[in-house]
Enzyme design. Structure first.
Site, mmCIF file in Angstrom:
data_model
loop_
_atom_site.group_PDB
_atom_site.id
_atom_site.type_symbol
_atom_site.label_atom_id
_atom_site.label_comp_id
_atom_site.label_asym_id
_atom_site.label_seq_id
_atom_site.Cartn_x
_atom_site.Cartn_y
_atom_site.Cartn_z
ATOM 1 C CD GLU A 219 4.906 2.140 -9.190
ATOM 2 O OE1 GLU A 219 5.548 1.247 -9.646
ATOM 3 O OE2 GLU A 219 4.234 1.700 -8.060
ATOM 4 C CG ASN B 100 -0.315 6.304 -6.162
ATOM 5 O OD1 ASN B 100 -0.266 6.492 -4.926
ATOM 6 N ND2 ASN B 100 0.012 4.984 -6.389
ATOM 7 C CG HIS C 38 4.343 -0.447 -0.905
ATOM 8 N ND1 HIS C 38 3.253 -1.239 -0.469
ATOM 9 C CD2 HIS C 38 3.955 0.014 -1.948
ATOM 10 C CE1 HIS C 38 2.469 -1.263 -1.564
ATOM 11 N NE2 HIS C 38 2.546 -0.477 -2.510
ATOM 12 C CD GLU D 231 -0.060 1.533 -4.227
ATOM 13 O OE1 GLU D 231 0.951 0.541 -4.343
ATOM 14 O OE2 GLU D 231 -0.338 2.066 -5.493
ATOM 15 C CG ASP E 147 2.224 -3.441 1.910
ATOM 16 O OD1 ASP E 147 3.047 -2.509 1.952
ATOM 17 O OD2 ASP E 147 1.927 -4.144 1.206
#
Ligand code: G3I
Length: 305
Positions: free
Chosen positions: A127, A170, A206, A235, A237
């Site tokens: 990030e 990432n 996400h 990650e 979701d």
């Protein structure tokens, strides 16, 4: 019957989840983890605040529990994460530039060294770019004191620390083609051109109603793959429920399978009960560990039954 892991393996991919050490003692949690997934990412246990809470004092007990459990089950482990502005102990931000550079490299060496040979992929830097249209780097102690070169330095240090691990950058909101992902793309292209060691790019995935699965997810993954790096959904979701959530999950799996260098997918938790989106239902198993429609959709998209 297939599992997520076995169906993904038949496609030459892994299917993983974030794992929290504190839940491994819960029988249903461990049973679901062990049955369905063949890759594990420690959700918080390898972060800087967990592994080096004060300078030079390293604590690996929680991370060890996740790594030991995963490896005993034959799972791959993704390392997450070495250099990140968040979950960073305050002592790091208080250092001057020269000390900070030394502390960053020492942290990478110590944490990667602890798990040398046991980690499939490491999120070396997490990030580092701002949201929005600027394409600019995010302010952090590393960026502000060391400048743009800190990312390259972190990757070079990481390569030497564990040459067998794939080294990933990432980030989130980089899943589709947009200003942020294009800024990351330019960095990766530059790294490849100059021989800076980078092997993979992680797309967190996400998603919610404000940030739905982008229609150009596959195209975005492909443009990165075409630079000569692997790509991973790291990650995943997706907020929602029922058919809409199931369809969205299937679209992500389809996009990954359509890109040869998309090597695997990780969802960010085993059960809705312990999602970081408190009160949300973004995962594949509900709070009773029953498979949701999203689970069936992912399994079908992976070609399993
Ligand atoms: O461990 C302490 C516990 O001792 C204390 O009692 C409790 C009280 O709040 O806090 C616990 O720490 C929390 C930790 O999760 C473990 O549960 C932190 O407050 C909380 O901030 C932390 O949240 C994590 C978050 O990263 C922090 O930024 C989430 O679990 C984790 O899922 C989330 O993961 C991030 C990825 O690393 C990077 N990408 C985004 C993703 C979602 O935010």
């Amino acid at each position: 019957a297939d599992t997520l892991g076995s169906a993904a393996a038949a496609q030459g991919r892994y299917f993983g989840t974030a794992v929290a050490a504190g839940h491994l003692g819960e029988a249903d949690y461990a049973a679901t983890l062990d049955r369905e997934f063949n890759s594990a990412t420690p959700e918080n246990e390898m972060k800087w605040d967990a592994t080096e809470p004060s300078r030079g004092t390293f604590t690996f007990s929680a991370a060890d529990r996740v790594v030991d459990h995963a490896r005993a089950q034959g799972m791959d482990v993704r390392g997450h994460t070495l250099v990140w502005h968040s979950q960073l102990p305050s002592w790091v931000g208080a250092l001057g530039a020269a000390d900070l550079r030394g502390a960053m490299n020492d942290h990478i060496n110590q944490v990667m060294g602890r798990y040398k040979g046991q980690i499939h992929s490491w999120d070396v830097v997490n990030e580092a770019f701002q949201d929005g249209d600027s394409g600019a780097r995010r302010s952090s102690p590393f960026q502000d004191k060391l400048g743009d070169g800190y990312i390259e330095e972190a990757f070079r240090t990481a390569r030497a620390a564990d040459p067998a691990a794939k080294l990933c950058y990432n980030d989130y909101n980089t899943d589709g083609v947009n200003a942020k992902s294009t800024a990351v793309y330019a960095m990766v292209k530059d790294f490849k051109a100059r021989g800076v060691p980078i092997d993979c790019v992680g797309f967190q995935g996400h998603f919610n109603s404000n940030s739905p699965v982008p229609a150009d997810l596959r195209a975005n993954l492909q443009r990165f793959a075409d630079l000569g790096v692997d790509v991973q959904i790291t990650e995943l979701d997706i907020e929602g429920s029922g058919t809409a959530q199931a369809d969205a999950y299937a679209r992500v799996v389809d996009a990954c399978l359509a890109v040869d260098r998309c090597t695997g997918i990780t969802v960010w938790g085993v059960t809705d009960k312990y999602s970081w989106r408190s009160g949300g239902t973004p995962l594949l198993f509900d709070g009773n560990y029953d498979a949701k429609p999203a689970y069936d959709a992912v399994l079908a998209a992976l070609g399993g039954d």
